[in-house]
Scaffold this motif. Structure first.
Motif, PDB file in Angstrom:
ATOM      1  N   LEU A   1      -5.601  -6.043 -33.394  1.00 51.78           N
ATOM      2  CA  LEU A   1      -4.629  -4.687 -33.159  1.00 51.78           C
ATOM      3  C   LEU A   1      -3.986  -4.904 -31.921  1.00 51.78           C
ATOM      4  O   LEU A   1      -2.807  -4.113 -31.630  1.00 51.78           O
ATOM      5  N   GLY A   2      -4.706  -4.987 -30.750  1.00 54.70           N
ATOM      6  CA  GLY A   2      -4.071  -5.084 -29.242  1.00 54.70           C
ATOM      7  C   GLY A   2      -2.597  -5.993 -29.248  1.00 54.70           C
ATOM      8  O   GLY A   2      -1.805  -5.638 -28.961  1.00 54.70           O
ATOM      9  N   VAL A   3      -2.802  -7.125 -29.820  1.00 54.36           N
ATOM     10  CA  VAL A   3      -1.878  -8.189 -29.768  1.00 54.36           C
ATOM     11  C   VAL A   3      -0.776  -7.811 -30.657  1.00 54.36           C
ATOM     12  O   VAL A   3       0.451  -7.759 -30.427  1.00 54.36           O
ATOM     13  N   SER A   4      -1.281  -7.309 -31.793  1.00 55.26           N
ATOM     14  CA  SER A   4      -0.298  -6.929 -32.966  1.00 55.26           C
ATOM     15  C   SER A   4       0.982  -5.725 -32.323  1.00 55.26           C
ATOM     16  O   SER A   4       1.862  -5.760 -32.667  1.00 55.26           O
ATOM     17  N   GLY A   5       0.096  -4.887 -31.638  1.00 52.49           N
ATOM     18  CA  GLY A   5       0.735  -3.672 -31.152  1.00 52.49           C
ATOM     19  C   GLY A   5       1.871  -3.999 -29.965  1.00 52.49           C
ATOM     20  O   GLY A   5       2.897  -3.615 -29.845  1.00 52.49           O
ATOM     21  N   LEU A   6       1.324  -5.009 -29.159  1.00 52.63           N
ATOM     22  CA  LEU A   6       2.083  -5.276 -28.052  1.00 52.63           C
ATOM     23  C   LEU A   6       3.139  -6.318 -28.495  1.00 52.63           C
ATOM     24  O   LEU A   6       4.342  -6.003 -28.050  1.00 52.63           O
ATOM     25  N   ILE A   7       3.046  -7.196 -29.580  1.00 55.15           N
ATOM     26  CA  ILE A   7       4.263  -7.977 -30.065  1.00 55.15           C
ATOM     27  C   ILE A   7       5.243  -6.943 -30.513  1.00 55.15           C
ATOM     28  O   ILE A   7       6.459  -7.006 -30.156  1.00 55.15           O
ATOM     29  N   LEU A   8       4.750  -5.796 -31.236  1.00 54.82           N
ATOM     30  CA  LEU A   8       5.780  -5.084 -31.923  1.00 54.82           C
ATOM     31  C   LEU A   8       6.588  -4.228 -30.903  1.00 54.82           C
ATOM     32  O   LEU A   8       7.737  -3.961 -30.891  1.00 54.82           O
ATOM     33  N   GLN A   9       5.809  -3.857 -29.979  1.00 57.17           N
ATOM     34  CA  GLN A   9       6.520  -3.017 -28.773  1.00 57.17           C
ATOM     35  C   GLN A   9       7.460  -4.040 -27.949  1.00 57.17           C
ATOM     36  O   GLN A   9       8.624  -3.384 -27.713  1.00 57.17           O
TER      37      GLN A   9
ATOM     38  N   VAL B   1       9.231  -6.788 -29.328  1.00 65.53           N
ATOM     39  CA  VAL B   1      10.172  -7.037 -30.064  1.00 65.53           C
ATOM     40  C   VAL B   1      11.264  -6.005 -30.291  1.00 65.53           C
ATOM     41  O   VAL B   1      12.376  -6.265 -30.647  1.00 65.53           O
ATOM     42  N   MET B   2      10.559  -4.811 -30.497  1.00 67.85           N
ATOM     43  CA  MET B   2      11.448  -3.513 -31.029  1.00 67.85           C
ATOM     44  C   MET B   2      11.981  -2.747 -29.931  1.00 67.85           C
ATOM     45  O   MET B   2      12.534  -1.825 -30.204  1.00 67.85           O
TER      46      MET B   2
ATOM     47  N   ILE C   1       3.516  -5.726 -45.457  1.00 63.84           N
ATOM     48  CA  ILE C   1       4.918  -6.049 -45.199  1.00 63.84           C
ATOM     49  C   ILE C   1       5.820  -5.228 -45.814  1.00 63.84           C
ATOM     50  O   ILE C   1       6.946  -4.907 -45.428  1.00 63.84           O
ATOM     51  N   ALA C   2       5.466  -4.610 -47.194  1.00 64.67           N
ATOM     52  CA  ALA C   2       6.203  -3.890 -47.830  1.00 64.67           C
ATOM     53  C   ALA C   2       6.442  -2.535 -46.995  1.00 64.67           C
ATOM     54  O   ALA C   2       7.449  -2.067 -47.140  1.00 64.67           O
ATOM     55  N   ALA C   3       5.224  -1.961 -46.764  1.00 63.72           N
ATOM     56  CA  ALA C   3       5.274  -0.701 -45.578  1.00 63.72           C
ATOM     57  C   ALA C   3       6.370  -0.931 -44.569  1.00 63.72           C
ATOM     58  O   ALA C   3       7.019  -0.001 -44.426  1.00 63.72           O
ATOM     59  N   MET C   4       6.212  -1.931 -44.098  1.00 61.65           N
ATOM     60  CA  MET C   4       6.852  -2.313 -42.824  1.00 61.65           C
ATOM     61  C   MET C   4       8.510  -2.364 -43.271  1.00 61.65           C
ATOM     62  O   MET C   4       9.304  -1.730 -42.578  1.00 61.65           O
ATOM     63  N   ALA C   5       9.033  -3.129 -44.202  1.00 61.40           N
ATOM     64  CA  ALA C   5      10.214  -2.880 -44.651  1.00 61.40           C
ATOM     65  C   ALA C   5      10.726  -1.517 -45.197  1.00 61.40           C
ATOM     66  O   ALA C   5      11.954  -1.228 -44.869  1.00 61.40           O
ATOM     67  N   LEU C   6       9.811  -0.894 -45.943  1.00 60.68           N
ATOM     68  CA  LEU C   6      10.171   0.597 -46.268  1.00 60.68           C
ATOM     69  C   LEU C   6      10.411   1.261 -44.995  1.00 60.68           C
ATOM     70  O   LEU C   6      11.394   2.195 -44.965  1.00 60.68           O
ATOM     71  N   THR C   7       9.506   1.139 -44.038  1.00 62.25           N
ATOM     72  CA  THR C   7       9.877   1.867 -42.703  1.00 62.25           C
ATOM     73  C   THR C   7      11.321   1.485 -42.242  1.00 62.25           C
ATOM     74  O   THR C   7      11.902   2.474 -41.734  1.00 62.25           O
ATOM     75  N   LEU C   8      11.773   0.225 -42.105  1.00 60.24           N
ATOM     76  CA  LEU C   8      12.800   0.211 -41.284  1.00 60.24           C
ATOM     77  C   LEU C   8      14.020   0.591 -42.246  1.00 60.24           C
ATOM     78  O   LEU C   8      15.033   0.998 -41.755  1.00 60.24           O
ATOM     79  N   MET C   9      13.879   0.553 -43.538  1.00 65.52           N
ATOM     80  CA  MET C   9      15.028   0.934 -44.368  1.00 65.52           C
ATOM     81  C   MET C   9      14.864   2.505 -44.286  1.00 65.52           C
ATOM     82  O   MET C   9      16.259   2.973 -44.304  1.00 65.52           O
ATOM     83  N   ALA C  10      13.715   3.239 -44.289  1.00 71.66           N
ATOM     84  CA  ALA C  10      13.981   4.589 -44.000  1.00 71.66           C
ATOM     85  C   ALA C  10      14.533   5.134 -42.757  1.00 71.66           C
ATOM     86  O   ALA C  10      15.242   6.014 -42.510  1.00 71.66           O
ATOM     87  N   ALA C  11      14.029   4.257 -41.713  1.00 71.67           N
ATOM     88  CA  ALA C  11      14.545   4.562 -40.313  1.00 71.67           C
ATOM     89  C   ALA C  11      16.401   4.511 -40.494  1.00 71.67           C
ATOM     90  O   ALA C  11      16.837   5.185 -39.478  1.00 71.67           O
TER      91      ALA C  11
ATOM     92  N   ALA D   1       8.219 -12.378 -35.093  1.00 70.28           N
ATOM     93  CA  ALA D   1       7.131 -11.575 -34.419  1.00 70.28           C
ATOM     94  C   ALA D   1       6.692 -10.534 -35.235  1.00 70.28           C
ATOM     95  O   ALA D   1       5.393 -10.302 -35.333  1.00 70.28           O
ATOM     96  N   VAL D   2       7.401  -9.930 -36.148  1.00 71.60           N
ATOM     97  CA  VAL D   2       7.277  -8.932 -37.054  1.00 71.60           C
ATOM     98  C   VAL D   2       6.107  -9.525 -38.060  1.00 71.60           C
ATOM     99  O   VAL D   2       4.853  -9.037 -38.309  1.00 71.60           O
ATOM    100  N   GLY D   3       6.129 -10.831 -38.673  1.00 72.35           N
ATOM    101  CA  GLY D   3       5.395 -11.445 -39.351  1.00 72.35           C
ATOM    102  C   GLY D   3       3.854 -11.608 -38.641  1.00 72.35           C
ATOM    103  O   GLY D   3       2.987 -11.365 -39.387  1.00 72.35           O
TER     104      GLY D   3
END
Lengths: 327, 256
Positions: free
Chosen positions: A65-73, A75-76, A119-129, A232-234
């Motif tokens: 979770l630590g690395v996942s959060g760091l990568i997301l922050q 790249v986004m 993956i579906a939730a992430m895609a939904l979030t990006l579309m909703a954003a 990165a998101v993957g």
């Protein structure tokens, strides 16, 4: 690098504390005896069968979770994103709950449905954003969209579980994130994808680092932005889902860790990934100790402690960001 | 072969057309300054030249090839752009940011080479920010950030240097220093294009001026030939009195 070395020293100390402290206090000499001697008394059994697996899973989940959060922050370019605030954890949770309820899958086959859910939730979030994007701060739009997706998925998971609570048994605790109650056989199932994702994060670290300058600037410096973002998101989703299928959705760890790593080490370098790999477990162990000591002899799921502490920090970060925006 | 050529480029954001049939080229060793009123398409022209946008019609040629035909990595080895002051992550260490200028020159798994380190050090020295290299970007002033960003672009190297309002946030000494460095880049054989607002600076440092007005080229040539009282009145809507001195063109308001 000094921070990484410090964390590497802190990790075993916290691990020993996590083994020693709890509803039953185990003196340090008994802990060490249990680690050295193959046979032992009642305390040694607790150490080997309950406390040590807890340490192992805290290290695994904290690192993921630590690395996942760091990568997301990175790249986004958004200090508010994390597997929980983007809805990834909740999406994976819903997919797992649906797979157990409708397909009757057991722990060892839940990674793939969890990954699809994340993956579906992430895609939904990006579309909703994109749909809700207004004139204000786009970083808040993404987090708002992620929160909506997260709430929807969490509510749906709770609803499905209430349909037949007997079918889920001990999974009720899993729903809020619990490192004390997991299927040991799940760890080998998720170790391979999580290991591959961690290796990928280190391989691509320089590309991820350039992304912190923004999409346009990264493109000008020679980064294929779309490809690196997708990769990165993957990686981040695989890491988050690996944690979720084992222990359930633990919120805010992926938000807090990158924040601390950036404070200590700055934005870039492989050392930031290493620090996130070590800081995640350290914070999770601290939260777990608090979860077992705060209302002893009862034990809280660690997800509740992380949610309370992380929620307060998250609120502070949003307030600070909106104040800076107004200034 | 000109390093940069724009051939009948048209571009718009949605239904709003920003550029109409813009054509010009820049030779190696030449410094071209683009001037014009706010919103006339100067920065959009640079974005097209930097491959960040594709023209709706017409062509953008870099080193004789369509800009869109390059991979981003190959393109970044030819073209560097200093964008208008955008936010940089406050926790980013300044030297690490300048080092990112070398990203396109490093292999997938390669670490920085000696040549990379030398280019980074040289760029930091040239922008007089070597003593700030260990600081975080959030600790620097606006002018220091701008010089650090210019150092990153200089470290990137390449055949084409694009600068979008590069003197923003800089005091007079560093404005001249940056423009001198840009002109030296041209003398070293690079094609340099800078969006500038100050006519005096544009005429003093650039070889040619491209005057833009409402997305079109309104004048193209030597500073003295383009920056005339008539052209400035037509494009900016203000009457000025122009004076030429030491190669520079000065304009003062006719009615202060």
């Amino acid at each position: 690098m000094r921070v990484v070395i410090l964390l590497a020293f802190l990790l075993p100390i916290l691990a020993l504390a996590q083994v020693s402290l709890g509803a039953v206090h185990i003196p340090m000499r008994s802990v060490i005896a249990a680690l050295i001697q193959p046979e032992g008394d009642f305390l040694a059994t607790i150490v080997r069968q309950q406390r040590l697996p807890r340490v192992g899973v805290a290290i695994f989940v904290g690192a993921c979770l630590g690395v996942s959060g760091l990568i997301l922050q990175k790249v986004m370019q958004n200090v508010l994103v994390s597997p929980s605030t983007l809805g990834i954890n909740a999406g994976a949770t819903l997919a797992v709950v649906l797979s157990v309820f409708f397909l009757g899958l057991d722990g060892r086959s839940l990674f793939l449905p969890g990954l699809l859910g994340g993956i579906a939730a992430m895609a939904l979030t990006l579309m909703a954003a994109r749909l809700i994007a207004g004139q204000g701060d786009r970083r808040l739009d993404v987090v708002l969209a992620g929160s909506m997706v997260g709430i929807l998925c969490s509510s749906a998971s709770t609803f499905v579980m209430t349909l037949d609570s007997d079918a889920f048994g001990t999974m009720i605790g899993w729903l809020v994130g619990d490192i004390g109650n997991f299927d040991h056989l799940m760890l080998p199932m998720v170790a391979l994808p999580a290991g591959a994702a961690l290796a990928g994060a280190f391989l691509f670290s320089r590309h991820l680092d350039v992304m912190v300058t923004g999409d346009d600037q990264a493109a000008l410096l020679g980064v294929d932005v779309r490809r690196v973002q997708a990769l990165a998101v993957g990686i981040a989703v695989v890491l988050a889902v690996s944690a979720v299928v084992v222990v359930g959705p633990i919120g805010f760890l992926g938000l807090v860790v990158p924040h601390l790593v950036k404070l200590a080490l700055g934005e870039t370098g492989r050392a930031t990934l290493l620090a996130a790999m070590l800081a995640g477990p350290c914070i999770l162990m601290l939260a777990d100790i608090a979860a077992r000591v705060a209302v002893a002899p009862r034990v809280l799921p660690v997800g509740i402690v992380m949610g309370l502490a992380g929620g307060v920090l998250f609120l502070g970060m949003v307030l600070s960001m909106t104040r800076r925006g107004r200034a | 072969m000109d390093p940069l050529r724009l051939d009948g480029a048209c571009f718009g954001y949605g239904s709003h057309r920003v550029l109409h049939d813009v054509s010009f080229s820049v030779q190696a060793g030449e410094f071209l300054a683009i001037v014009g009123p706010n919103g006339c398409g100067k920065s959009t022209t640079l974005r097209l030249l930097a491959g960040l946008e594709r023209p709706d019609a017409g062509r953008v040629l870099v080193m004789g090839r369509e800009a869109a035909s390059y991979s981003r990595r190959a393109f970044a080895r030819h073209v560097a752009l200093l964008t208008q002051g955008v936010g940089v992550p406050p926790a980013l260490v300044a030297r690490d940011m300048v080092a990112m200028g070398r990203h396109a020159r490093q292999g997938f798994l390669n670490r920085r080479s000696r040549e990379d380190d030398a280019a980074i050090d040289r760029a930091l020295e040239e922008m007089e920010v070597a003593d700030l290299a260990h600081r975080r970007m959030g600790e620097l002033s606006g002018g220091q950030v701008q010089r650090m960003r210019m150092a990153m672009v200089l470290a990137q190297g390449g055949d084409v240097l694009l600068l979008d309002e590069p003197t923003t946030f800089l005091d007079l000494r560093h404005q001249y220093g940056l423009l001198r460095r840009a002109r030296r880049a041209a003398r070293e054989g690079r094609a340099v294009v800078a969006v500038l607002h100050d006519f005096t600076q544009a005429s003093l440092y650039a070889d040619r001026i491209l005057l833009m007005h409402e997305g079109r080229v309104a004048g193209h040539g030597t500073p003295g030939g383009v920056l005339t009282e008539t052209a400035i009145h037509r494009v900016f809507g203000v009457r000025t009195r122009g004076v030429q001195m030491g190669g520079a063109v000065f304009h003062i308001p006719a009615e202060p």
